[in-house]
Design an enzyme around this catalytic site. Structure first.
Site: not given
Ligand code: DGP
Length: 139
Positions: A33, A96, A102-104
Site C-alpha cells: 500500500d 472505501q 482489495h483486502f488490507h
C-alpha cells in the site's frame, strides 16, 4: 455504480502504473500500500473486475482470501508483529477509496497506533525494502 476500468488497481493490473509487488498468480496480485497505516501494510486484489465484496464471484473470492492468508503469513514472518489486521471496505460509507475490491493486510505493533487511512505517501525506497522482505518470507 458500474465498475470503473480506470481505477488505480485496474491500472496496476494492466501494468500501466508501477507497484511494489510481493506476490502474483493467475488469479490474484499482492503489493505494498503506498499510503501504509503501519510498516508492512500490503494489499491483495483479484484479477477480476469487481468493485466490492458483493460483486465478486465465489471462485475469485476464494483465490483472493487464500492469497491474503499466504501473504499475511509472509508479513508475519518478515516483521514479526504481535498481530495482523485484515480489513476489507465496501462502499464510500465504509471509507472505501479505490473501487476494485482489495483486502488490507495491516501489521499491528505494540505501542504504535495506525496512521490515518489513505493519507500519507510512504518513501518508495522503504516500500521496496519491505516488499523484498515479504517476498523473501513467502513459502
Ligand atoms: P480503501 O480505502 O480500502 O479503498 O483502500 C485503498 C488503499 O489503496 C489505501 O490504503 C491507499 C492505497 N492506494 C491508493 N492509491 C494507490 C496506488 O496508486 N498504489 C498503491 N499501491 N496503493 C494505493
Amino acid at each position: 455504480m458500474a465498475y470503473d476500468r480506470n481505477n488505480v488497481f485496474a491500472r496496476i493490473l494492466r501494468g500501466e502504473i508501477p507497484a511494489h509487488k510481493v506476490y502474483e498468480d493467475p488469479h490474484t496480485l499482492a503489493f505494498m500500500d503506498v499510503m501504509p497505516q503501519s510498516p508492512g501494510h500490503a494489499l491483495v486484489i483479484p484479477r477480476f473486475e469487481a468493485e466490492n465484496l458483493h460483486e465478486l464471484a465465489p471462485e475469485a473470492l476464494a483465490a483472493t482470501i487464500l492469497t491474503t492468508q499466504r501473504v499475511a503469513r509472509a508479513v508475519r514472518k518478515a516483521f514479526d508483529p504481535p498481530g495482523i489486521l485484515i480489513a476489507q471496505l465496501n462502499g464510500l460509507g465504509a471509507g472505501q477509496s479505490v473501487f476494485h475490491i482489495h483486502f488490507h493486510i495491516i501489521p499491528r505493533y505494540e505501542g504504535l497506533d495506525l496512521t490515518l487511512h489513505a493519507r500519507e505517501l510512504a518513501d518508495p525506497k522503504v516500500l521496496a525494502g519491505q516488499a523484498e522482505k515479504i517476498r523473501a518470507a513467502l513459502e
